[in-house]
Structures are given as C-alpha cells and as structure tokens.
Write a protein that holds these residues in place. Sequence first.
Motif, PDB file in Angstrom:
ATOM      1  N   ASP A  79       0.818  -1.212   0.000  1.00 53.43           N
ATOM      2  CA  ASP A  79       0.000   0.000   0.000  1.00 53.43           C
ATOM      3  C   ASP A  79       0.852   1.262   0.000  1.00 53.43           C
ATOM      4  OD1 ASP A  79      -2.344  -1.427  -0.007  1.00 53.43           O
ATOM      5  OD2 ASP A  79      -2.557  -1.430   2.182  1.00 53.43           O
ATOM      6  N   GLY A  80       2.071   1.149   0.443  1.00 47.68           N
ATOM      7  CA  GLY A  80       2.930   2.330   0.492  1.00 47.68           C
ATOM      8  C   GLY A  80       4.387   1.953   0.508  1.00 47.68           C
ATOM      9  N   TYR A  81       5.182   2.808   1.084  1.00 49.54           N
ATOM     10  CA  TYR A  81       6.623   2.623   1.140  1.00 49.54           C
ATOM     11  C   TYR A  81       6.963   1.496   2.107  1.00 49.54           C
ATOM     12  CZ  TYR A  81      11.568   3.886   1.534  1.00 49.54           C
ATOM     13  OH  TYR A  81      12.924   3.867   1.521  1.00 49.54           O
ATOM     14  N   ILE A  82       7.843   0.597   1.678  1.00 50.22           N
ATOM     15  CA  ILE A  82       8.286  -0.506   2.525  1.00 50.22           C
ATOM     16  C   ILE A  82       9.639  -0.124   3.125  1.00 50.22           C
ATOM     17  CG2 ILE A  82       8.926  -2.945   2.608  1.00 50.22           C
ATOM     18  CD1 ILE A  82       7.180  -3.353   0.105  1.00 50.22           C
ATOM     19  N   PRO A  83       9.714   0.025   4.458  1.00 49.49           N
ATOM     20  CA  PRO A  83      10.987   0.444   5.078  1.00 49.49           C
ATOM     21  C   PRO A  83      12.147  -0.440   4.667  1.00 49.49           C
ATOM     22  CG  PRO A  83       9.212   0.449   6.695  1.00 49.49           C
ATOM     23  CD  PRO A  83       8.653  -0.191   5.452  1.00 49.49           C
ATOM     24  N   GLY A  84      13.230   0.203   4.229  1.00 53.23           N
ATOM     25  CA  GLY A  84      14.427  -0.512   3.823  1.00 53.23           C
ATOM     26  C   GLY A  84      14.376  -1.061   2.417  1.00 53.23           C
ATOM     27  N   TYR A  85      13.228  -0.915   1.754  1.00 55.61           N
ATOM     28  CA  TYR A  85      13.075  -1.459   0.408  1.00 55.61           C
ATOM     29  C   TYR A  85      12.644  -0.400  -0.595  1.00 55.61           C
ATOM     30  CZ  TYR A  85      11.528  -4.352  -3.483  1.00 55.61           C
ATOM     31  OH  TYR A  85      11.359  -4.883  -4.735  1.00 55.61           O
ATOM     32  N   GLY A  86      11.576   0.301  -0.298  1.00 51.04           N
ATOM     33  CA  GLY A  86      11.072   1.310  -1.214  1.00 51.04           C
ATOM     34  C   GLY A  86       9.662   0.991  -1.673  1.00 51.04           C
ATOM     35  N   PHE A  87       9.246   1.608  -2.754  1.00 51.67           N
ATOM     36  CA  PHE A  87       7.908   1.369  -3.299  1.00 51.67           C
ATOM     37  C   PHE A  87       7.866   0.118  -4.193  1.00 51.67           C
ATOM     38  CE2 PHE A  87       7.557   6.039  -2.556  1.00 51.67           C
ATOM     39  CZ  PHE A  87       6.462   6.005  -1.721  1.00 51.67           C
ATOM     40  N   GLY A  88       9.007  -0.290  -4.712  1.00 52.66           N
ATOM     41  CA  GLY A  88       9.037  -1.474  -5.568  1.00 52.66           C
ATOM     42  C   GLY A  88       8.490  -1.223  -6.959  1.00 52.66           C
TER      43      GLY A  88
END
Length: 598
Positions: free
Chosen positions: A581-590
Amino acid sequence: MKRRTIAALLACTMVIGTLAGCSSEPKNPGDSDTTVTETTAAETTAAAQTGPKVFNDYMTTDIDTLNSHIYTLSASADVIKPTTLLLYRQYPTADGKSFEYIPELAESEPEQVDADGKIWQIKIRENAKWENGDSINVDDVIYSFQMCLDPLMVNNRASQLASDYITITKATDYYLQGTENKVSWDEVGIKRNGDYMLGLELDAPVTAADIKSHFNYVWTNLVHKPTYEAGMNEDRTKTSYGSTGDTYKSCGAYILTEWVPGSVFKMKKNPDYVLADHIKLDEYVYKVVADRNTALELYLNGELDEVALSPEAIEQYVDDPSIKVAPATSIQTLAINHGNTNNNGILGNLNFRKALFYAVDRQSIAKMTNGIPANYLVASKCLGLDGKTFREMPESQEYLTENLGYDPKLAKEYYDKAMEECGLTSLTLTLQYNETSANNKAASEFLHKSFPEIFGDSFTLELMAAPSGVLNSYIKGWKDGDPNSFELQWRGWNTSTPAPWNGLKVYTGMYSNKNEPYYNDEVDALWEKANYDLEAKMDSAYRLELTREIEKIVLDEVAACPVYEAPSYYLINPKVILPSDGYIPGYGFGFTISDKEV
C-alpha cells in the motif's frame, strides 16, 4: 499564492479539444475528485494504452557508468540493479510490510561448512543466462569478484566487496597490493567448489543473514567476461565496460535495450530471468529530465508514472490524498575537507569544525526544505528495538546536543579560538552544492547569510553550484593527491535501514569511497566489533550500543556536519499496482516489480 493544484494550472494546455475553461482537473492522472467531463492528456493516454505494460520513470541526472565496480551515482545503480543478477536480492514479504533476502542467482540459502561459521558455500542456479544466451555458472561470479578486487584497476567498490557484512580472507590485502604481487588470487577466500558451487573463506564467524546482506549490494553484481575483457586497456588498469549500451550485457529482470546518453534508458522484461514470475511489467523506461519540476509537468501530462515532488510543489500538494511519503534516504551533511591546507589548515581544526556545527540553524533549514532537522548521523529511518526506530530509543537521544545543536554564542567562541590557533584575521570558504537540488540551494543561501551574522565580518561563505559529476570529481580530488580539491560540500549517504551500524562504515578508515579525509582508529575498532564480533551479532542491544558509541565519537569530532533529512513526497499514477500500500521500510515502493492496469 493560495494553495491550489498545479494540475489545474497545467490542464489548460493538456486537454484534447477546445475547452471553455480549466477549473478543477484531477490532481493525479486517472484520479478524479469532481464530476468534470473534460479529458486530460493523461486520461487519453491511459485509455489508448491497451498494449504492453510500460512503467515510465525518470532521473534528474545522467549516469556515470554501468560498471558496478566503479559507479558513484545512485542513478547508475537504478539501471544496473534491474538488469543484472545478485546472489541474493531484496523482495517484499508476502504481507508487503517488510522485505526479505531471497536467492536470485543463488539457488538456496548459504550453507555453513565448518563449525565456526567462517567457511561457507553457495549453490548457483543452473538455468541463468546472459541476454545473448551465454550460460552463467560459478566462473562468472568468480570473474566478477576478481575484477572488482583487481589490484591494478583500483576500483572504488573493491573495499566494500572485500569487507562489509563479511570479511573475505585476503581480499583486502589482494586489492591493496598494487603491483607488488605479494598476494596471489589463489589466497583470496573466493573459491570454485564446482561448476555451480561458490566457496567462501572468511576472517570471522558470520551468519547466513550476513552473507545474504553482503551479496545484495550493486557492486556484487555479475559482469560479462567477454565484454569486460574486450574493453580492457593494454596495461589492464581500466575497462570501458558499461560506458555505452554496446559495452554492457544484461542478465537480470530486465534487458537494457536502448541507452541515449542524457536522454533515455529503456529496459524490456527478460523472459529468461530466473525469478520471472516476480516481474509483471513488459518494459521499464527512465527519462533523464532537468529537474523534479520538469518531471511533475511530464507526470501531469501522462508521460511519467511517478514523481517525487520538489520543495515548491510539496506546498501545493501536501493535502492531496494521493500523496505517498517515503522517509529520507540520507542525512544531508556538510562534508568538510579536513586535509585542506589552505587558510593554515583551519578545516582540520576541531574548534573550527565545532563552530560550523553550532552555527547551523537546523530548524530554519528544515522548514524551508520540508525536512527534519538533524543533529545526528544515523538516519531516522533506521530500525532499533522493541518496535522503535534507532532515533526513538531514549539511549540514542541522550547524547545529542540541545536545541538541535544551534548555539550562536558557542559557535562564535569556537570560531574565535580557531582563528587565533590558525593565525587568521579573515576567512573565506566555498560551499559547493548540486545545481539541481532546490533544497541544498536554499540551505546554502541561508548559510551564506547566517554564518557571517554569527562569526562576524571576518568570515565570508561563497557558494558554488555544479553538476553532480563535477562535485564528485572534487570529492575524488583529495584521494588523487590534491588536498585542496574542495572545502565544504553538501553530501548525503543512503544508509542501511535494518543495520545502522553498517552504514557508519563511511566514517571508517577502511572505506575507500568516503567523502572527507577523516580517520579514527577507535571508530574503526568499534565498527569492526559491531559488524564482525559474534557477541554483537547475537545481541542486538549490544550492537546498537556500539553504534551509539561510534556516532558519539564522529559527532564529537565533527567528521561531517549533519543538517537535515528530507522525506520524499510522491505522486504515483493510480493505474500502477504497487507490491504494498505504500513505502516498505528498507526497500522502497518497488516500482520495478509493480504491475499496471492497461
């Protein structure tokens, strides 16, 4: 100017046909919050697009190279990462709330061979291939690592491959030997245990998680041996690999199909990618644009699928429900050239560096950049314990300076001491900043005015705007023998979210890509303990305490002067289906593994 949507202003020139007005166009392509009947270019484009799923992205600077052994710009990494293979790669977890390292070129988890955790092996997939059909085996991996560590090529990413989450036996000695030939490649702990089996010999015990983290970075990507060798100069000190599309080979999720320098990068889905089921898009395109405001215009015109808003645009869109926020990837710091010999070496004077630190009004700068004031070096995105970030932990706050480090009176006292110690009656310094960064331009202009107000008429701060490539050359200058290549420059590091102790490597003596000539043996020892000591690996609280000790020392010595963090605000085409649904900490939006409605 009243807050209003920029889309409404641009829509007048984007609608198809003749309109009587342009009142209230949607803020986001395909996202309408009114009952208007006008048709924007974005809607027309979306309606017509029934063919391939193409994600249109952008970058505001051109790349420097696609050679993962020597690249310096994040824009280069953005193209390298999706077009090559890593042993292990980050992918979102099933719930989309976090990430995990999954085998990519590796077939399975790292296998511990000995009882101590210093000898490992990794099975390589047998179905991987280059874009031209050449098969990939362990020899490709070993060649890629050997070239990165080559002592004649002196690649700037060699130190990170040799020693980061893991320390590969004799790797550092090998790449630092130059022409001495004291250490042979056979002594380095990278071994061929079979056609599809990579062996590792390490200096200290590690976990499988350490190995996966280490081989997730861009500089551990594969390079194509025939192409790499074809670009090698006669004395084998340099290769043209990755300097053009013809001198680069893909083997990852996407294949680079077009590269127009300064204009566009096109990548198509690789049908032979070892994890092909993860890739939903047919093509991924990067357009090189002048700045984020230009990117916003292209987004509103339906030509881009995402845009990170510029500081000016954030004010216009801050209440837009379609905005997605990503934490700052780095802390913006004033890099200080400690070794500069001009002005009687005042930049190497601790009292002067403390004067700079206490003279920065971080709160005011944060307001003008829509950022977060930072009197620390471990970014607020970094994870801590018990559901808290590192910065939220009380132990990580107690040693920070009061009032965000802003103390004009104390700054003047330190300044006067430094000027006396260096025998100066006047001082002029130059602060360099990226010409495309509106934030750092505003911050620089603020410091240009505020520093003389604190230090007095004897101090002048001159400003110099330049492209990122030029700024990088100044940073590189002191490493190439010119101690006076720069004085002050805005820099930022994209540190590890789950491993803040690792990110502080940039302030150690073993880090070859550092910004400033700062060296401290205690920092080096603490960093090695935090990263390699088995007790630290098994005790997260102890590891974070070591991290705090490092940060305290580096802050106290003002190795660099932290100023602010700037979260990013994004508009994303609602037709894009993100993995979360949003930004994944340590990963990004993908974005590269997203899907898209057509």
